[in-house]
Scaffold this active site. Structure first.
Site, mmCIF file in Angstrom:
data_model
loop_
_atom_site.group_PDB
_atom_site.id
_atom_site.type_symbol
_atom_site.label_atom_id
_atom_site.label_comp_id
_atom_site.label_asym_id
_atom_site.label_seq_id
_atom_site.Cartn_x
_atom_site.Cartn_y
_atom_site.Cartn_z
ATOM 1 N N TYR A 59 0.823 -1.217 0.000
ATOM 2 C CA TYR A 59 0.000 0.000 0.000
ATOM 3 C C TYR A 59 0.856 1.266 0.000
ATOM 4 C CZ TYR A 59 -4.157 -2.802 0.300
ATOM 5 O OH TYR A 59 -5.145 -3.696 -0.011
ATOM 6 N N ARG A 62 1.534 1.817 -3.651
ATOM 7 C CA ARG A 62 0.346 2.293 -4.377
ATOM 8 C C ARG A 62 0.016 3.726 -3.986
ATOM 9 N NH1 ARG A 62 -4.668 -1.270 -3.806
ATOM 10 N NH2 ARG A 62 -5.434 0.190 -5.380
ATOM 11 N N ASN A 93 -12.541 3.073 -6.019
ATOM 12 C CA ASN A 93 -11.125 3.429 -6.066
ATOM 13 C C ASN A 93 -10.661 3.996 -4.728
ATOM 14 O OD1 ASN A 93 -11.270 2.669 -8.714
ATOM 15 N ND2 ASN A 93 -11.438 4.748 -9.516
ATOM 16 N N VAL A 94 -9.412 3.768 -4.429
ATOM 17 C CA VAL A 94 -8.842 4.247 -3.170
ATOM 18 C C VAL A 94 -7.910 5.433 -3.411
ATOM 19 C CG1 VAL A 94 -9.149 2.057 -1.965
ATOM 20 C CG2 VAL A 94 -7.050 2.421 -3.278
ATOM 21 N N HIS A 110 -14.435 1.364 -0.747
ATOM 22 C CA HIS A 110 -13.323 0.447 -0.485
ATOM 23 C C HIS A 110 -12.177 1.106 0.258
ATOM 24 C CE1 HIS A 110 -14.632 -2.519 -3.889
ATOM 25 N NE2 HIS A 110 -15.403 -2.571 -2.825
ATOM 26 N N GLY A 176 -15.558 2.310 -15.825
ATOM 27 C CA GLY A 176 -14.271 1.699 -15.504
ATOM 28 C C GLY A 176 -14.297 0.675 -14.393
ATOM 29 N N THR A 177 -15.351 -0.140 -14.377
ATOM 30 C CA THR A 177 -15.359 -1.225 -13.384
ATOM 31 C C THR A 177 -15.816 -2.519 -14.055
ATOM 32 O OG1 THR A 177 -16.281 -2.044 -11.295
ATOM 33 C CG2 THR A 177 -17.693 -0.565 -12.591
ATOM 34 N N ALA A 218 -12.705 5.929 -20.560
ATOM 35 C CA ALA A 218 -13.297 7.009 -19.768
ATOM 36 C C ALA A 218 -13.004 8.364 -20.403
ATOM 37 C CB ALA A 218 -12.737 6.953 -18.344
HETATM 38 N N1 APR Z 1 -11.458 3.602 -19.329
HETATM 39 C C1 APR Z 1 -12.573 2.961 -18.864
HETATM 40 N N2 APR Z 1 -12.564 1.686 -18.413
HETATM 41 C C2 APR Z 1 -11.376 1.039 -18.447
HETATM 42 C C3 APR Z 1 -10.176 1.632 -18.919
HETATM 43 C C4 APR Z 1 -10.257 2.964 -19.368
HETATM 44 N N3 APR Z 1 -9.173 3.610 -19.836
HETATM 45 N N4 APR Z 1 -9.172 0.705 -18.820
HETATM 46 C C5 APR Z 1 -9.734 -0.406 -18.295
HETATM 47 N N5 APR Z 1 -11.047 -0.219 -18.078
HETATM 48 C C6 APR Z 1 -12.046 -1.147 -17.524
HETATM 49 C C7 APR Z 1 -11.732 -2.598 -17.746
HETATM 50 O O1 APR Z 1 -12.297 -3.031 -18.976
HETATM 51 C C8 APR Z 1 -12.451 -3.250 -16.565
HETATM 52 O O2 APR Z 1 -13.815 -3.473 -16.876
HETATM 53 O O3 APR Z 1 -12.028 -0.959 -16.122
HETATM 54 C C9 APR Z 1 -12.374 -2.179 -15.482
HETATM 55 C C10 APR Z 1 -11.341 -2.477 -14.430
HETATM 56 O O4 APR Z 1 -11.794 -3.616 -13.741
HETATM 57 P P1 APR Z 1 -10.991 -4.080 -12.444
HETATM 58 O O5 APR Z 1 -9.534 -4.101 -12.750
HETATM 59 O O6 APR Z 1 -11.664 -5.332 -11.966
HETATM 60 O O7 APR Z 1 -11.196 -2.908 -11.398
HETATM 61 P P2 APR Z 1 -12.479 -2.658 -10.502
HETATM 62 O O8 APR Z 1 -13.742 -3.038 -11.198
HETATM 63 O O9 APR Z 1 -12.381 -1.278 -9.979
HETATM 64 O O10 APR Z 1 -12.240 -3.680 -9.279
HETATM 65 C C11 APR Z 1 -13.181 -3.631 -8.227
HETATM 66 O O11 APR Z 1 -11.809 -5.167 -6.979
HETATM 67 O O12 APR Z 1 -9.792 -5.880 -6.223
HETATM 68 C C12 APR Z 1 -10.896 -5.157 -5.892
HETATM 69 O O13 APR Z 1 -10.897 -3.472 -4.292
HETATM 70 C C13 APR Z 1 -10.538 -3.739 -5.603
HETATM 71 O O14 APR Z 1 -11.936 -1.806 -5.916
HETATM 72 C C14 APR Z 1 -11.398 -2.949 -6.575
HETATM 73 C C15 APR Z 1 -12.484 -3.926 -6.940
#
Ligand code: APR
Length: 233
Positions: A59, A62, A93-94, A110, A176-177, A218
């Site tokens: 951490y 990060r 996001n953190v 989170h 972006g998730t 995004a």
């Molecule tokens: N713009 C938009 N979306 C994007 C981009 C971008 N430039 N680059 C990647 N992505 C998308 C990917 O396609 C994916 O769907 O963002 C998403 C990232 O997914 P994860 O890596 O799983 O991240 P997230 O969804 O935030 O993870 C959720 O998992 O590990 C835990 O606590 C951690 O908060 C996190 C949670």
């Protein structure tokens, strides 16, 4: 009688993808954090018990990276949207890029890298900015400080307020998730049938029900969506 939809309320649910174009790694994309690290070694209470220094190192690295990053056009556009709407950003996001991008109502579910908390009392939370947490850094009650991050297996933060906000939103924008971690991912299922619902991502495992998928990044799409909504479309 369920709570009414507020046409002026926009809830934005974000994940690591919105910070990707600020240079911060996502978790599950190619080369993502969970390809480099084992979750069970750096992001769980068991990891903390087994090797707190490894967890602090993970951490601390990060945090250093996150505070050196700059908000991108997507973060900034969401702040602009506040000119016309009541905008609530619910983020997994953190990092603090939403706050530094100008958003004034950000709900972290989170946790936050720029805060530390007492291992003994989760109510004792400290702003640390970009400072590292080391073994021996103690809270006012004399117990070791830890990252103010929700580890796997721990309760997420601010659930009630996040649920209330998304249930009353007239517009829901997901950015972006991967929607792969519950309960945060389950929030989208609480959005109302009458709301306008968009999801921005370059790829998507499964489209959440009722959402229009805008394929791309995004920075490519959020400013345009914001512009359209500011113009009242
Ligand atoms: N713009 C938009 N979306 C994007 C981009 C971008 N430039 N680059 C990647 N992505 C998308 C990917 O396609 C994916 O769907 O963002 C998403 C990232 O997914 P994860 O890596 O799983 O991240 P997230 O969804 O935030 O993870 C959720 O998992 O590990 C835990 O606590 C951690 O908060 C996190 C949670």
């Amino acid at each position: 009688m369920s709570d009414p939809i507020d046409a002026n309320k926009v809830v934005v649910l974000t994940g690591a993808g919105i910070s990707a174009e600020s240079g911060l790694p996502t978790f599950r994309d190619m080369g993502g954090l969970w390809e480099q690290y084992e979750i069970t070694e750096v992001a769980s209470p068991e990891a903390w018990e087994r090797d707190p220094q490894l967890v602090l190192d993970f951490y601390n690295a990060r945090r250093t990276q996150a505070v050196a990053a700059e908000p991108n056009a997507a973060h900034q556009a969401l702040a602009e949207l506040e000119r016309r709407y009541d905008v609530v950003v619910i983020t997994q996001n953190v990092d603090d890029l939403h706050e530094r991008g100008g958003s004034s109502n950000v709900i972290h579910v989170h946790g936050e890298l720029v805060k530390a908390r007492s291992t003994a009392d989760p109510e004792l939370i400290y702003e640390i900015g970009g400072k590292e947490i080391q073994l021996g850094d103690l809270c006012e009650a004399g117990s070791q400080l830890r990252p103010h991050i929700v580890w796997f297996g721990e309760m997420i933060h601010n659930t009630d307020v996040a649920v209330a906000e998304i249930r009353s939103a007239g517009k829901v924008l997901v950015v972006g998730t991967s929607l792969s971690v519950y309960p945060a991912a389950g929030l989208v299922e609480l959005s109302r049938a009458g709301a306008e619902k968009l999801i921005v991502s370059p790829d998507l495992e499964q489209e959440p029900v009722g959402f229009d998928w805008i394929r791309g990044t995004a920075v490519e799409h959020v400013p345009q969506i914001v512009q359209r909504w500011l113009e009242g479309e």
